[in-house]
Write an enzyme that holds these catalytic residues in place. Structure first.
Site, PDB file in Angstrom:
ATOM      1  N   CYS A  92     -27.603  16.870 -11.388  1.00  0.00           N
ATOM      2  CA  CYS A  92     -29.028  16.881 -11.045  1.00  0.00           C
ATOM      3  C   CYS A  92     -29.873  16.877 -12.324  1.00  0.00           C
ATOM      4  CB  CYS A  92     -29.335  18.100 -10.183  1.00  0.00           C
ATOM      5  SG  CYS A  92     -31.097  18.339  -9.857  1.00  0.00           S
ATOM      6  N   CYS A 100     -32.477  19.642 -12.359  1.00  0.00           N
ATOM      7  CA  CYS A 100     -31.874  20.953 -12.642  1.00  0.00           C
ATOM      8  C   CYS A 100     -31.671  21.133 -14.141  1.00  0.00           C
ATOM      9  CB  CYS A 100     -30.535  21.086 -11.920  1.00  0.00           C
ATOM     10  SG  CYS A 100     -30.626  20.950 -10.122  1.00  0.00           S
TER      11      CYS A 100
END
Length: 216
Positions: free
Chosen positions: A111, A114
């Protein structure tokens, strides 16, 4: 006899020992560099291969050091940031936290959002040593994440003592202030009694009993 013992002239020795130079330069005058190189041959440079070998060793060491460095999601800000690898670890961490505010980050190693947010989260953990931060890798804990209704990453849960789950929301680096505002609201002095609520759904739900008829 006396003439036989006399040393030969140096030029004759050089000419006799360098037939290649003489034959190769039959059409032109002999080069002085060729004569010097033949008359005084340089010893082989044994140290010549060393620099390339040293460079290879340094390059190998650099690659080894780079491969041994932790990946971005493996870095923790301090003792108040813990990696969670199972549902039981998650429940134990919430139980052991007592009245401390617990912030759970659900993330994916793939991600990009993230990864961009993570350094800011680490700084927040350093600035708030009284808060416990739990990191949950979505791919390693898919059943638990699905039961907790995690559908987007990065995702955050706030827990505290007997109050159980306080908040659940997605957050990106651009909206990081939302997480800081939630910390300001929930990280206040309080005392709670009893086990945390709102986390029982991460385990297998008990069999439901038939609903009782309401009194008329």
């Amino acid at each position: 006899m006396a003439e036989a013992l006399l040393p030969l002239p140096r030029r004759l020795v050089v000419t006799a020992s360098t037939p290649a130079c003489s034959s190769a330069s039959s059409s032109t005058s002999p080069s002085p560099h060729c004569l010097l190189s033949r008359a005084n041959p340089r010893p082989p440079r044994l140290a010549a291969p060393s620099p390339p070998r040293h460079r290879r060793l340094k390059a190998h060491a650099a690659v080894s050091d780079k491969s041994e460095q932790p990946k971005w999601w493996e870095k923790n800000a301090g003792p108040n940031m813990i990696d969670i690898h199972s549902t039981q670890e998650f429940l134990d961490a919430l139980r052991d936290a007592g009245d401390r505010l617990v912030i759970v980050e659900f993330y994916g190693t793939w991600c990009g959002s993230c990864r961009a947010l993570f350094p800011r989260l680490c700084r927040t953990a350093v600035e708030n040593p009284d808060i416990l931060f739990l990191k949950v890798n979505f791919d390693e804990n898919k059943p638990m994440c699905k039961r907790l209704n995690v559908k987007v990453l990065p995702y955050f849960h706030f827990y505290r003592g007997a109050d159980g789950q306080l908040e659940a929301f997605s957050c990106s680096l651009a909206k990081f202030q939302k997480l800081k505002d939630a910390i300001a609201v929930h990280n206040t002095a309080r005392c709670s009694i009893g086990p945390p609520v709102g986390v029982g759904d991460v385990l297998d739900s008990p069999e439901e009993k038939p609903a009782e008829a309401s009194p008329r």
